[in-house]
Write an enzyme that holds these catalytic residues in place. Structure first.
Site, PDB file in Angstrom:
ATOM      1  N   CYS A  69       0.831  -1.209   0.000  1.00  0.00           N
ATOM      2  CA  CYS A  69       0.000   0.000   0.000  1.00  0.00           C
ATOM      3  C   CYS A  69       0.875   1.272   0.000  1.00  0.00           C
ATOM      4  O   CYS A  69       1.479   1.574  -1.022  1.00  0.00           O
ATOM      5  CB  CYS A  69      -0.982  -0.051   1.160  1.00  0.00           C
ATOM      6  SG  CYS A  69      -2.414   0.985   0.856  1.00  0.00           S
ATOM      7  N   HIS A  99      -3.034  -5.241   1.543  1.00  0.00           N
ATOM      8  CA  HIS A  99      -2.400  -5.487   2.846  1.00  0.00           C
ATOM      9  C   HIS A  99      -2.389  -6.965   3.236  1.00  0.00           C
ATOM     10  O   HIS A  99      -3.242  -7.389   4.015  1.00  0.00           O
ATOM     11  CB  HIS A  99      -3.174  -4.737   3.939  1.00  0.00           C
ATOM     12  CG  HIS A  99      -3.086  -3.255   3.837  1.00  0.00           C
ATOM     13  ND1 HIS A  99      -2.085  -2.522   4.415  1.00  0.00           N
ATOM     14  CD2 HIS A  99      -3.891  -2.365   3.212  1.00  0.00           C
ATOM     15  CE1 HIS A  99      -2.268  -1.242   4.163  1.00  0.00           C
ATOM     16  NE2 HIS A  99      -3.360  -1.116   3.436  1.00  0.00           N
ATOM     17  N   GLU A 106      -0.576  -8.230   5.332  1.00  0.00           N
ATOM     18  CA  GLU A 106      -0.290  -8.265   6.780  1.00  0.00           C
ATOM     19  C   GLU A 106      -1.559  -8.187   7.613  1.00  0.00           C
ATOM     20  O   GLU A 106      -1.525  -8.423   8.815  1.00  0.00           O
ATOM     21  CB  GLU A 106       0.691  -7.147   7.157  1.00  0.00           C
ATOM     22  CG  GLU A 106       0.130  -5.733   7.216  1.00  0.00           C
ATOM     23  CD  GLU A 106      -0.010  -5.045   5.866  1.00  0.00           C
ATOM     24  OE1 GLU A 106       0.095  -5.733   4.820  1.00  0.00           O
ATOM     25  OE2 GLU A 106      -0.249  -3.828   5.841  1.00  0.00           O
TER      26      GLU A 106
HETATM   27  N1  GLN Z   1      -3.294   6.322   0.507  1.00  0.00           N
HETATM   28  C1  GLN Z   1      -2.141   6.107   1.316  1.00  0.00           C
HETATM   29  C2  GLN Z   1      -0.912   6.780   0.725  1.00  0.00           C
HETATM   30  O1  GLN Z   1      -0.887   7.108  -0.404  1.00  0.00           O
HETATM   31  C3  GLN Z   1      -1.870   4.622   1.484  1.00  0.00           C
HETATM   32  C4  GLN Z   1      -2.964   3.968   2.293  1.00  0.00           C
HETATM   33  C5  GLN Z   1      -2.537   2.735   3.020  1.00  0.00           C
HETATM   34  O2  GLN Z   1      -1.353   2.444   3.144  1.00  0.00           O
HETATM   35  N2  GLN Z   1      -3.499   2.036   3.568  1.00  0.00           N
HETATM   36  O3  GLN Z   1       0.038   6.973   1.409  1.00  0.00           O
END
Ligand code: GLN
Length: 188
Positions: A82, A170, A172
């Protein structure tokens, strides 16, 4: 002895810590999992995991702590989920510090806001996983050096380049250790 570092500047660090430990137990190797808070911690690592969180904040702190330079200079493999995916990109739709280790352009919050979070079954290299998407990024473009490993319809959500791996979701936040094992095996 293999040392896996979990970047511990901001984000869902403890979940990665626990799942990395489980993955290493499953692989039956001698290991240490460590929290990476400064350049000295980073320099000890054979591989580093970057969690979800806020990529703008994590990126800024990676520069300030000198961790960014260590990762790049020591060529430490990185697994990013992410926000971690955003940080691995060469380019995003926002002005922010990046590691630029993977030849891809990433769009932040590509699936909408927090309330648009969702879970979906996805496939990576022939195996099925539960994808948990929270303000997730998506990959707009990949260059020649990067390999697409997962998509939802036409949207790229997983990329690999050398030993680096970036996922929009994710792993995790599930009990599934397979993707962590995959990264760790690359680093071994
Ligand atoms: N939208 C977030 C970013 O760009 C990432 C979101 C997340 O890690 N759950 O940093």
């Amino acid at each position: 002895m293999i040392r896996i570092g979990i970047l511990d500047l901001q984000g869902d660090v403890s979940e990665h810590f626990q799942i990395a430990q489980k993955a290493l137990e499953n692989l039956k190797v001698e290991y240490q999992v460590l929290n990476v808070r400064n350049a000295e911690d980073a320099a000890l690592c054979d591989g580093i995991i970057i969690s979800g969180g806020e990529s703008t904040v994590i990126g800024k702190l990676m520069v300030e702590t000198g961790i960014k330079d260590i990762i790049i200079n020591n060529e430490i493999p990185v697994f990013g989920t992410c926000a971690g995916m955003v940080l691995l990109a060469t380019k995003t739709d926002y002005q922010q510090p990046l590691l630029r280790l993977m030849d891809m352009k990433v769009k932040r919050n590509a699936f909408g806001r927090q309330k648009d979070s969702f879970e979906q079954e996805i496939e990576i290299l022939g195996e099925k996983y539960t994808g948990v998407f929270i303000r997730a990024p998506a990959v707009d473009e990949v260059g020649d050096k990067a390999q697409i490993i997962s998509k939802i319809d036409d949207i790229i959500i997983g990329v690999k380049q050398g030993k680096n791996m970036a996922l929009a979701f994710h792993p995790e936040l599930t009990e599934d250790t397979r993707l962590h094992e995959y990264f760790i095996k690359e680093v071994l």
